[in-house]
Design a protein around this motif. Sequence first.
Motif, PDB file in Angstrom:
ATOM      1  N   MET A 133       7.041  -5.939   5.967  1.00 50.43           N
ATOM      2  CA  MET A 133       6.992  -4.973   4.872  1.00 50.43           C
ATOM      3  C   MET A 133       5.870  -3.994   5.115  1.00 50.43           C
ATOM      4  SD  MET A 133       7.763  -7.272   1.551  1.00 50.43           S
ATOM      5  CE  MET A 133       8.448  -6.162   0.392  1.00 50.43           C
ATOM      6  N   SER A 134       6.152  -2.731   4.848  1.00 51.15           N
ATOM      7  CA  SER A 134       5.125  -1.704   5.024  1.00 51.15           C
ATOM      8  C   SER A 134       5.097  -0.793   3.808  1.00 51.15           C
ATOM      9  CB  SER A 134       5.404  -0.881   6.279  1.00 51.15           C
ATOM     10  OG  SER A 134       6.450   0.016   6.031  1.00 51.15           O
ATOM     11  N   ASP A 135       3.992  -0.135   3.614  1.00 54.76           N
ATOM     12  CA  ASP A 135       3.790   0.643   2.404  1.00 54.76           C
ATOM     13  C   ASP A 135       2.729   1.697   2.693  1.00 54.76           C
ATOM     14  OD1 ASP A 135       4.015   1.328  -0.180  1.00 54.76           O
ATOM     15  OD2 ASP A 135       3.542  -0.659  -0.994  1.00 54.76           O
ATOM     16  N   ILE A 136       2.875   2.873   2.103  1.00 54.04           N
ATOM     17  CA  ILE A 136       1.836   3.888   2.265  1.00 54.04           C
ATOM     18  C   ILE A 136       0.739   3.595   1.254  1.00 54.04           C
ATOM     19  CG2 ILE A 136       1.309   6.348   2.047  1.00 54.04           C
ATOM     20  CD1 ILE A 136       4.131   6.951   2.964  1.00 54.04           C
ATOM     21  N   ARG A 137      -0.455   3.624   1.729  1.00 55.00           N
ATOM     22  CA  ARG A 137      -1.585   3.364   0.822  1.00 55.00           C
ATOM     23  C   ARG A 137      -1.795   4.593  -0.062  1.00 55.00           C
ATOM     24  NH1 ARG A 137      -0.492  -0.491   0.598  1.00 55.00           N
ATOM     25  NH2 ARG A 137      -0.688  -2.204   2.062  1.00 55.00           N
ATOM     26  N   GLY A 138      -1.918   4.346  -1.340  1.00 58.32           N
ATOM     27  CA  GLY A 138      -2.197   5.446  -2.280  1.00 58.32           C
ATOM     28  C   GLY A 138      -1.056   6.436  -2.404  1.00 58.32           C
ATOM     29  N   PHE A 139       0.157   5.919  -2.303  1.00 61.13           N
ATOM     30  CA  PHE A 139       1.304   6.829  -2.346  1.00 61.13           C
ATOM     31  C   PHE A 139       1.519   7.393  -3.746  1.00 61.13           C
ATOM     32  CE2 PHE A 139       5.954   7.657  -2.554  1.00 61.13           C
ATOM     33  CZ  PHE A 139       5.986   8.676  -1.624  1.00 61.13           C
ATOM     34  N   ILE A 195       9.089  -0.139   3.047  1.00 59.06           N
ATOM     35  CA  ILE A 195      10.199  -0.540   3.908  1.00 59.06           C
ATOM     36  C   ILE A 195      10.223  -2.064   3.993  1.00 59.06           C
ATOM     37  CG2 ILE A 195      11.151  -0.480   6.250  1.00 59.06           C
ATOM     38  CD1 ILE A 195       9.703   2.179   6.669  1.00 59.06           C
ATOM     39  N   LEU A 196      11.419  -2.633   3.858  1.00 59.00           N
ATOM     40  CA  LEU A 196      11.588  -4.066   4.081  1.00 59.00           C
ATOM     41  C   LEU A 196      12.518  -4.226   5.275  1.00 59.00           C
ATOM     42  CD1 LEU A 196      11.618  -7.125   3.458  1.00 59.00           C
ATOM     43  CD2 LEU A 196      13.328  -6.682   1.704  1.00 59.00           C
ATOM     44  N   ALA A 197      11.983  -4.787   6.359  1.00 62.13           N
ATOM     45  CA  ALA A 197      12.803  -4.984   7.552  1.00 62.13           C
ATOM     46  C   ALA A 197      12.840  -6.460   7.888  1.00 62.13           C
ATOM     47  CB  ALA A 197      12.229  -4.191   8.718  1.00 62.13           C
ATOM     48  N   ILE A 198      13.985  -6.901   8.440  1.00 56.11           N
ATOM     49  CA  ILE A 198      14.073  -8.306   8.835  1.00 56.11           C
ATOM     50  C   ILE A 198      14.402  -8.411  10.314  1.00 56.11           C
ATOM     51  CG2 ILE A 198      14.515  -9.607   6.727  1.00 56.11           C
ATOM     52  CD1 ILE A 198      17.373  -8.953   6.880  1.00 56.11           C
ATOM     53  N   ALA A 212       5.626  -9.738   0.359  1.00 59.74           N
ATOM     54  CA  ALA A 212       5.262  -8.637  -0.539  1.00 59.74           C
ATOM     55  C   ALA A 212       3.826  -8.813  -1.029  1.00 59.74           C
ATOM     56  CB  ALA A 212       6.230  -8.592  -1.717  1.00 59.74           C
ATOM     57  N   ARG A 213       3.462 -10.054  -1.326  1.00 65.13           N
ATOM     58  CA  ARG A 213       2.098 -10.320  -1.810  1.00 65.13           C
ATOM     59  C   ARG A 213       1.071 -10.029  -0.723  1.00 65.13           C
ATOM     60  NH1 ARG A 213       3.064  -9.634  -6.800  1.00 65.13           N
ATOM     61  NH2 ARG A 213       4.435 -11.195  -7.719  1.00 65.13           N
ATOM     62  N   ILE A 214       1.375 -10.496   0.476  1.00 66.73           N
ATOM     63  CA  ILE A 214       0.434 -10.275   1.579  1.00 66.73           C
ATOM     64  C   ILE A 214       0.273  -8.783   1.832  1.00 66.73           C
ATOM     65  CG2 ILE A 214      -0.006 -10.693   4.040  1.00 66.73           C
ATOM     66  CD1 ILE A 214       1.582 -13.314   3.761  1.00 66.73           C
ATOM     67  N   GLU A 215       1.381  -8.102   1.690  1.00 70.78           N
ATOM     68  CA  GLU A 215       1.360  -6.669   1.986  1.00 70.78           C
ATOM     69  C   GLU A 215       0.387  -5.933   1.060  1.00 70.78           C
ATOM     70  OE1 GLU A 215       2.552  -2.562   2.246  1.00 70.78           O
ATOM     71  OE2 GLU A 215       3.006  -3.784   0.490  1.00 70.78           O
ATOM     72  N   THR A 216       0.289  -6.399  -0.195  1.00 72.39           N
ATOM     73  CA  THR A 216      -0.645  -5.729  -1.108  1.00 72.39           C
ATOM     74  C   THR A 216      -2.100  -5.917  -0.666  1.00 72.39           C
ATOM     75  OG1 THR A 216      -0.762  -7.695  -2.528  1.00 72.39           O
ATOM     76  CG2 THR A 216       0.878  -6.040  -3.120  1.00 72.39           C
ATOM     77  N   LEU A 217      -2.325  -6.950   0.172  1.00 73.11           N
ATOM     78  CA  LEU A 217      -3.688  -7.211   0.646  1.00 73.11           C
ATOM     79  C   LEU A 217      -4.053  -6.370   1.871  1.00 73.11           C
ATOM     80  CD1 LEU A 217      -3.614 -11.128   0.424  1.00 73.11           C
ATOM     81  CD2 LEU A 217      -4.604  -9.557  -1.259  1.00 73.11           C
ATOM     82  N   ALA A 221       5.286  -3.825  14.255  1.00 78.35           N
ATOM     83  CA  ALA A 221       4.245  -3.450  13.302  1.00 78.35           C
ATOM     84  C   ALA A 221       3.141  -2.659  13.993  1.00 78.35           C
ATOM     85  CB  ALA A 221       3.686  -4.700  12.644  1.00 78.35           C
ATOM     86  N   ILE A 222       2.775  -3.094  15.193  1.00 75.93           N
ATOM     87  CA  ILE A 222       1.715  -2.390  15.935  1.00 75.93           C
ATOM     88  C   ILE A 222       2.167  -0.967  16.271  1.00 75.93           C
ATOM     89  CG2 ILE A 222       0.399  -2.366  18.108  1.00 75.93           C
ATOM     90  CD1 ILE A 222       0.358  -5.460  17.953  1.00 75.93           C
ATOM     91  N   ASP A 223       3.405  -0.852  16.755  1.00 77.75           N
ATOM     92  CA  ASP A 223       3.938   0.470  17.085  1.00 77.75           C
ATOM     93  C   ASP A 223       4.012   1.359  15.851  1.00 77.75           C
ATOM     94  OD1 ASP A 223       4.150   0.048  19.741  1.00 77.75           O
ATOM     95  OD2 ASP A 223       6.344   0.262  19.866  1.00 77.75           O
ATOM     96  N   MET A 224       4.361   0.759  14.733  1.00 72.64           N
ATOM     97  CA  MET A 224       4.464   1.521  13.489  1.00 72.64           C
ATOM     98  C   MET A 224       3.101   2.092  13.106  1.00 72.64           C
ATOM     99  SD  MET A 224       7.062  -0.913  11.303  1.00 72.64           S
ATOM    100  CE  MET A 224       6.961  -0.134   9.710  1.00 72.64           C
TER     101      MET A 224
END
Lengths: 520, 120
Positions: A327-333, A375-378, A453-458, A396-399
């Motif tokens: 899961m990825s997210d823009i910070r402060g979107f 984004i949620l990717a599996i 999702a929880r980890i992603e918020t961290l 994730a690293i490439d992203m």
Amino acid sequence: MVKDPLNQLIESLSDCRSLLADQLPVGNVELQDDFSAFCKALDFFIQLKQHNTSTQHSSNSNRQFKHDMRNAIGLVNGYIELILEQANDSAWTTTLSNTHQHCQNYLRKMLNRSDQSTPSEPSLHCENSAKAGQTDRPKKNSGTILVVDDDPNNCELLERYLHKDGHQIICAYSGEQALALLNDTSKEDKHQRSIDLILLDLIMPELDGLAVLKQLKKNPATRAIPVVIISGQHDTEGVVGCISAGADDYLFKPFDPTLLRARLNAGLERKRWHDKERQYRHELEINQRFIRQIFGRYLSDEIVASLLENPQGLELGGSRRTVTVLMSDIRGFTPLCETLPPEKTVALLNTYLRKLSEIILQYGGTIDEIQGDAILAIFGAPLSHSDDCDRAVACAIDMQNIIPMINQENAQCGLPAIQMGIAVNTGEVIVGNIGSEKRSKYAIVGHPVNLTARIETLAGAGEILISQASKKALLSEVTVVRQFSSQPKGISESVTIYQIAAMKGRYTCQLFEEDTESQP
Amino acid sequence: MINILLVEDNEMNKDMLSRRLSRRGFNVLTADNGQEAIDRAKASIPDIILMDMDLPVKDGWTASQELKSNPSTLSIPIIALTAHAMSGDRQKALSFGCNDYETKPIEFQRLLAKISELTA
């Protein structure tokens, strides 16, 4: 001695008259009146015939005679049809029908012969081709037929025959005209709709049948149209030439209507199968293209190909399997959105999502959901690999590494820089098509998804956090920058989380040094 | 009821066709030549005209052309009845303003189909 067919016709008509005179209901005034008109017409016909037999004639007067004769027989025939329409299965109906048939056949023969230049009339053979004269033909096997003949009489004659069977006829009076007509795809005229079969005269001035045929077979657009060659009685050699050039069948002049019909139907049947096959192929292509386009946005090519091969994979219902979730997210979107006009936000997102989707698909991931900037990717469904977790981490690293490039691109359009956090977790989930027949979604459900999702918020800007489960699942060694325990919201147990910066092995890669320029 | 003007100089042909048409429920008017056809068409404005082309006094070609250039009759459909032997007749009939053509001897069912198509 063989009887003159015209005399035979007169005899049959006269017999018919005697029968009708005897059997027509006396009380039916209308019918009686029609009958006397029929008698008058018959007398006229007989007189005409007698007059002609007793006079010598030039070819000109011969033509006139044929014309008059045709008219006279047509007249008698018309009255017979009129009487037949009122017949209601009377005793005389059969005789009258037969006589009607006789007239029709004779007329047909006359019309057939009248296009020949030598007026050797009227020694016609009135063979018994009664079936050919039937007026009510099934129309279901009809098609559009192009008749190519330099003699308009022949065209018209064929048109008559074929019209009865419900065919649409288009006439071309020369080879050039035929080709022009077939090649003119620009005109979407309803008369110019696709031609199902071509009846092609062999002997024509200028461009002859063989030349036309060769042109037709050269052109991919016309190659599949069946061609039936029409030729003079003894031109076997010409016909052979045409068949080796791709003609489907042939007919000798003058035609036997039954044979004509049989050959046409066979040709049309072939064309129908060809059309059907082409249509199926076309539909299949459209379907596949559609599936590729729609799924291609979310699935890698490999997965699309596997689904196309095994469509049962699209059945509703899920299966339990171990996958790695990213899961990825823009910070402060959210605050960013508030300061940007919606158009700019969309532009920003489009560049971002396009680039990231490319990377995910490249690593064999499936984009399960895009929600705003998240984004949620599996990795591991619908197809699983032994190194799903490695793929996810490398991805994730490439992203993360592509973000500076995205920012550079965005800066050129006057858009602000963004930063992203990513979380990777591995666990057992239910994946499959979830929903109803009408609306379903390839989705994953399960605790590991929530945990991701929880980890992603961290995860802070530019960070990649992976769970302990993922760390265990990895085949390759990763460089851990930080390790910490956390008890994310809603999760009962505390979990160990690793912030990673690089990975060895097959996908060797590492996070770029932070670019100071991209700092706000 | 549909009014048909049948223009035909041959008495027997005229009798046969008008019989068959009236039996089918049409109201049939007749004319023997091109001039009479024009006069009757102007006077009674039929729904459709079946015109033989080979007519005395004024032939069918001329009559058709005149009918099609007169505002009061130009909308009346004309089916040209031509001799089969003359193959150019079809094109000719259309170029003279006729809406359709039928060759003689007439195939009645087809004629009926054309009439109903043109008077629909």
